[in-house]
Design a protein around this motif. Structure first.
Motif, PDB file in Angstrom:
ATOM      1  N   GLU A 164       0.838  -1.184   0.000  1.00 18.47           N
ATOM      2  CA  GLU A 164       0.000   0.000   0.000  1.00 18.47           C
ATOM      3  C   GLU A 164       0.884   1.248   0.000  1.00 18.47           C
ATOM      4  OE1 GLU A 164      -3.061   0.054   2.975  1.00 18.47           O
ATOM      5  OE2 GLU A 164      -3.258  -2.123   2.964  1.00 18.47           O
ATOM      6  N   PRO A 165       0.398   2.348  -0.575  1.00 17.33           N
ATOM      7  CA  PRO A 165       1.174   3.593  -0.518  1.00 17.33           C
ATOM      8  C   PRO A 165       1.477   3.967   0.931  1.00 17.33           C
ATOM      9  CG  PRO A 165      -0.633   3.804  -2.077  1.00 17.33           C
ATOM     10  CD  PRO A 165      -0.843   2.501  -1.363  1.00 17.33           C
ATOM     11  N   GLY A 166       2.715   4.308   1.205  1.00 16.76           N
ATOM     12  CA  GLY A 166       3.111   4.667   2.550  1.00 16.76           C
ATOM     13  C   GLY A 166       3.609   3.511   3.389  1.00 16.76           C
ATOM     14  N   ALA A 167       3.618   2.301   2.804  1.00 15.65           N
ATOM     15  CA  ALA A 167       4.043   1.118   3.557  1.00 15.65           C
ATOM     16  C   ALA A 167       5.541   0.872   3.464  1.00 15.65           C
ATOM     17  CB  ALA A 167       3.280  -0.116   3.077  1.00 15.65           C
ATOM     18  N   ASN A 168       6.260   1.767   2.781  1.00 19.68           N
ATOM     19  CA  ASN A 168       7.725   1.733   2.709  1.00 19.68           C
ATOM     20  C   ASN A 168       8.284   0.594   1.866  1.00 19.68           C
ATOM     21  OD1 ASN A 168       7.060   2.817   5.791  1.00 19.68           O
ATOM     22  ND2 ASN A 168       8.648   4.004   4.728  1.00 19.68           N
ATOM     23  N   ALA A 169       7.621   0.327   0.734  1.00 18.94           N
ATOM     24  CA  ALA A 169       8.139  -0.692  -0.183  1.00 18.94           C
ATOM     25  C   ALA A 169       9.505  -0.308  -0.731  1.00 18.94           C
ATOM     26  CB  ALA A 169       7.162  -0.902  -1.336  1.00 18.94           C
ATOM     27  N   ASP A 170       9.725   1.007  -0.945  1.00 18.26           N
ATOM     28  CA  ASP A 170      11.017   1.439  -1.463  1.00 18.26           C
ATOM     29  C   ASP A 170      12.137   1.148  -0.469  1.00 18.26           C
ATOM     30  OD1 ASP A 170       9.924   3.268   0.306  1.00 18.26           O
ATOM     31  OD2 ASP A 170      10.650   5.040  -0.757  1.00 18.26           O
ATOM     32  N   LEU A 171      11.862   1.314   0.824  1.00 15.59           N
ATOM     33  CA  LEU A 171      12.856   0.995   1.839  1.00 15.59           C
ATOM     34  C   LEU A 171      13.118  -0.505   1.878  1.00 15.59           C
ATOM     35  CD1 LEU A 171      14.680   1.901   4.122  1.00 15.59           C
ATOM     36  CD2 LEU A 171      12.700   1.857   5.666  1.00 15.59           C
ATOM     37  N   PHE A 172      12.067  -1.292   1.747  1.00 18.63           N
ATOM     38  CA  PHE A 172      12.204  -2.749   1.671  1.00 18.63           C
ATOM     39  C   PHE A 172      13.158  -3.120   0.539  1.00 18.63           C
ATOM     40  CE2 PHE A 172      11.114  -7.043   0.533  1.00 18.63           C
ATOM     41  CZ  PHE A 172      10.630  -7.647   1.691  1.00 18.63           C
ATOM     42  N   ALA A 173      12.972  -2.470  -0.620  1.00 24.16           N
ATOM     43  CA  ALA A 173      13.821  -2.765  -1.779  1.00 24.16           C
ATOM     44  C   ALA A 173      15.262  -2.367  -1.528  1.00 24.16           C
ATOM     45  CB  ALA A 173      13.275  -2.048  -3.015  1.00 24.16           C
ATOM     46  N   ARG A 174      15.484  -1.211  -0.876  1.00 24.18           N
ATOM     47  CA  ARG A 174      16.854  -0.768  -0.589  1.00 24.18           C
ATOM     48  C   ARG A 174      17.567  -1.762   0.327  1.00 24.18           C
ATOM     49  NH1 ARG A 174      14.372   2.374  -3.622  1.00 24.18           N
ATOM     50  NH2 ARG A 174      14.305   4.631  -3.434  1.00 24.18           N
ATOM     51  N   GLN A 175      16.840  -2.273   1.319  1.00 27.49           N
ATOM     52  CA  GLN A 175      17.445  -3.261   2.217  1.00 27.49           C
ATOM     53  C   GLN A 175      17.755  -4.559   1.475  1.00 27.49           C
ATOM     54  OE1 GLN A 175      14.312  -2.184   5.484  1.00 27.49           O
ATOM     55  NE2 GLN A 175      15.809  -3.511   6.461  1.00 27.49           N
ATOM     56  N   PHE A 176      16.900  -4.911   0.537  1.00 26.77           N
ATOM     57  CA  PHE A 176      17.124  -6.089  -0.295  1.00 26.77           C
ATOM     58  C   PHE A 176      18.398  -5.915  -1.121  1.00 26.77           C
ATOM     59  CE2 PHE A 176      16.370  -8.395  -4.327  1.00 26.77           C
ATOM     60  CZ  PHE A 176      16.052  -9.662  -3.855  1.00 26.77           C
ATOM     61  N   VAL A 177      18.580  -4.721  -1.672  1.00 23.74           N
ATOM     62  CA  VAL A 177      19.802  -4.415  -2.420  1.00 23.74           C
ATOM     63  C   VAL A 177      21.020  -4.496  -1.511  1.00 23.74           C
ATOM     64  CG1 VAL A 177      21.051  -2.553  -3.588  1.00 23.74           C
ATOM     65  CG2 VAL A 177      18.659  -3.000  -4.171  1.00 23.74           C
ATOM     66  N   GLN A 178      20.926  -3.857  -0.361  1.00 20.55           N
ATOM     67  CA  GLN A 178      22.038  -3.874   0.583  1.00 20.55           C
ATOM     68  C   GLN A 178      22.384  -5.291   1.010  1.00 20.55           C
ATOM     69  OE1 GLN A 178      22.723  -0.820   3.943  1.00 20.55           O
ATOM     70  NE2 GLN A 178      21.663  -2.477   4.981  1.00 20.55           N
ATOM     71  N   GLY A 179      21.345  -6.114   1.232  1.00 22.49           N
ATOM     72  CA  GLY A 179      21.578  -7.504   1.606  1.00 22.49           C
ATOM     73  C   GLY A 179      22.353  -8.259   0.541  1.00 22.49           C
ATOM     74  N   GLY A 180      22.066  -7.986  -0.714  1.00 22.23           N
ATOM     75  CA  GLY A 180      22.792  -8.640  -1.792  1.00 22.23           C
ATOM     76  C   GLY A 180      24.242  -8.203  -1.864  1.00 22.23           C
ATOM     77  N   LEU A 181      24.473  -6.900  -1.728  1.00 19.50           N
ATOM     78  CA  LEU A 181      25.849  -6.386  -1.784  1.00 19.50           C
ATOM     79  C   LEU A 181      26.682  -6.917  -0.623  1.00 19.50           C
ATOM     80  CD1 LEU A 181      25.032  -2.692  -2.771  1.00 19.50           C
ATOM     81  CD2 LEU A 181      25.968  -4.484  -4.264  1.00 19.50           C
ATOM     82  N   PHE A 182      26.073  -6.974   0.570  1.00 19.48           N
ATOM     83  CA  PHE A 182      26.789  -7.498   1.735  1.00 19.48           C
ATOM     84  C   PHE A 182      27.004  -9.009   1.626  1.00 19.48           C
ATOM     85  CE2 PHE A 182      25.432  -3.935   4.890  1.00 19.48           C
ATOM     86  CZ  PHE A 182      26.172  -3.026   4.151  1.00 19.48           C
ATOM     87  N   ASN A 183      26.233  -9.652   0.754  1.00 19.20           N
ATOM     88  CA  ASN A 183      26.359 -11.096   0.551  1.00 19.20           C
ATOM     89  C   ASN A 183      27.244 -11.417  -0.659  1.00 19.20           C
ATOM     90  OD1 ASN A 183      25.628 -13.701   1.512  1.00 19.20           O
ATOM     91  ND2 ASN A 183      24.175 -13.935  -0.172  1.00 19.20           N
ATOM     92  N   ASP A 184      27.993 -10.407  -1.115  1.00 11.86           N
ATOM     93  CA  ASP A 184      28.926 -10.566  -2.237  1.00 11.86           C
ATOM     94  C   ASP A 184      28.220 -10.941  -3.541  1.00 11.86           C
ATOM     95  OD1 ASP A 184      31.195  -9.964  -0.664  1.00 11.86           O
ATOM     96  OD2 ASP A 184      31.253 -12.022   0.073  1.00 11.86           O
ATOM     97  N   GLU A 185      27.015 -10.463  -3.721  1.00 14.08           N
ATOM     98  CA  GLU A 185      26.293 -10.655  -4.975  1.00 14.08           C
ATOM     99  C   GLU A 185      26.364  -9.362  -5.794  1.00 14.08           C
ATOM    100  OE1 GLU A 185      22.227 -12.118  -4.323  1.00 14.08           O
ATOM    101  OE2 GLU A 185      22.851 -12.573  -2.266  1.00 14.08           O
ATOM    102  N   ASP A 186      26.255  -9.489  -7.094  1.00 16.31           N
ATOM    103  CA  ASP A 186      26.004  -8.332  -7.935  1.00 16.31           C
ATOM    104  C   ASP A 186      24.512  -8.012  -7.856  1.00 16.31           C
ATOM    105  OD1 ASP A 186      28.649  -8.273  -8.655  1.00 16.31           O
ATOM    106  OD2 ASP A 186      28.344  -9.220 -10.616  1.00 16.31           O
ATOM    107  N   VAL A 187      24.181  -6.743  -8.030  1.00 11.86           N
ATOM    108  CA  VAL A 187      22.782  -6.323  -7.909  1.00 11.86           C
ATOM    109  C   VAL A 187      22.438  -5.368  -9.049  1.00 11.86           C
ATOM    110  CG1 VAL A 187      21.049  -5.203  -6.454  1.00 11.86           C
ATOM    111  CG2 VAL A 187      22.914  -6.492  -5.376  1.00 11.86           C
ATOM    112  N   TYR A 188      21.285  -5.596  -9.679  1.00 11.59           N
ATOM    113  CA  TYR A 188      20.765  -4.589 -10.600  1.00 11.59           C
ATOM    114  C   TYR A 188      19.487  -4.007 -10.023  1.00 11.59           C
ATOM    115  CZ  TYR A 188      17.103  -7.717 -12.529  1.00 11.59           C
ATOM    116  OH  TYR A 188      16.004  -8.530 -12.691  1.00 11.59           O
ATOM    117  N   TYR A 189      19.302  -2.715 -10.247  1.00 11.09           N
ATOM    118  CA  TYR A 189      18.109  -2.018  -9.764  1.00 11.09           C
ATOM    119  C   TYR A 189      17.510  -1.272 -10.956  1.00 11.09           C
ATOM    120  CZ  TYR A 189      15.140   0.455  -6.388  1.00 11.09           C
ATOM    121  OH  TYR A 189      14.066   0.935  -5.670  1.00 11.09           O
TER     122      TYR A 189
END
Length: 254
Positions: A39-64
């Motif tokens: 839903e709007p305001g539920a912070n999906a964009d923040l969820f996605a940023r953490q998902f990206v960060q999790g990949g980078l910290f896990n030595d994965e390449d990430v595309y956004y």
């Protein structure tokens, strides 16, 4: 690359959202395409940023792949999370695909477009669907994960069958390569048939919801399905802090 052994002959990849990984027994199966219906305001964009960060910290390449926000805005938001974005971009670990800017090159004042690179200028007028398909089928040498932000733009701009086909291609490539991929979608913006189509074709579905409770807004997450897994049969409250989305570890009576 870190995998968590799930005890049943399979491995799970951490998403980067710690409380969610706990609920999922360590993460999600390799090759999983996840729809985040928020839903709007539920912070999906923040969820996605953490998902990206999790990949980078896990030595994965990430595309956004961003069709809803300027790339500089994404970079700024990630820097607010104390992530050294430029380091990962320069090393090639993080690729930001701008499908937002090309949509507006013809209408923005010249002072906003005069500094764009030659490479970005060539994208002017590029069909966004072709950009999406090109991104998801691109060969990548290392383990990777990806984010589509968001599929709602495509559902507003293209026939449903074309969008479904693009997601099916994305999912099949993910299964072949072991990549985990996140698709953001705005809840309530599309008709129920469209939402159910996307719920059906994605391997996992996570819903971020808002509810007014007295004078407060309560946020909850529901894991509707996840391929090959038994998911929690309840909604889980979460809060937004300076560290990002944090799922509550205790059950409350709401």
């Amino acid at each position: 690359m870190d995998f968590s052994f799930e005890g049943n002959g399979g491995y799970r990849v951490p998403t980067g959202i710690g409380g969610l990984d706990i609920q999922l027994g360590g993460g999600v199966p390799t090759g999983t395409t996840i729809l985040v219906l928020a839903e709007p305001g539920a912070n999906a964009d923040l969820f996605a940023r953490q998902f990206v960060q999790g990949g980078l910290f896990n030595d994965e390449d990430v595309y956004y792949f961003s069709s809803e926000h300027p790339v500089q805005e994404i970079i700024s938001d990630m820097q607010d999370m104390k992530l050294d974005v430029r380091k990962y971009i320069d090393s090639g670990s993080l690729e930001l695909i701008d499908a937002y800017g090309p949509r507006f090159y013809n209408v923005l004042p010249k002072e906003f477009t005069s500094t764009i690179s030659a490479k970005d200028f060539l994208k002017k007028g590029t069909d966004s669907m072709n950009m999406l398909k090109g991104t998801v089928v691109q060969k990548r040498a290392n383990k990777y994960r990806g984010v589509i932000d968001s599929i709602s733009y495509f559902l507003r701009s293209y026939p449903l069958n074309n969008v479904v086909e693009a997601i099916e291609v994305m999912s099949s490539v993910g299964k072949a390569t072991g990549a985990i991929q996140l698709i953001l979608m705005t809840s309530g913006m599309h008709d129920p048939i469209t939402e159910n189509n996307l719920r059906h074709i994605c391997d996992g579905v996570i819903e971020l919801r808002l509810r007014e409770h007295g004078s407060e807004i309560e946020r909850t997450i529901m894991i509707r399905k996840m391929r090959g897994m038994l998911v929690p049969n309840r909604t889980i409250p979460y809060v937004v802090t300076a560290r990002g989305i944090e799922l509550e570890t205790t059950t409350r009576v709401l």
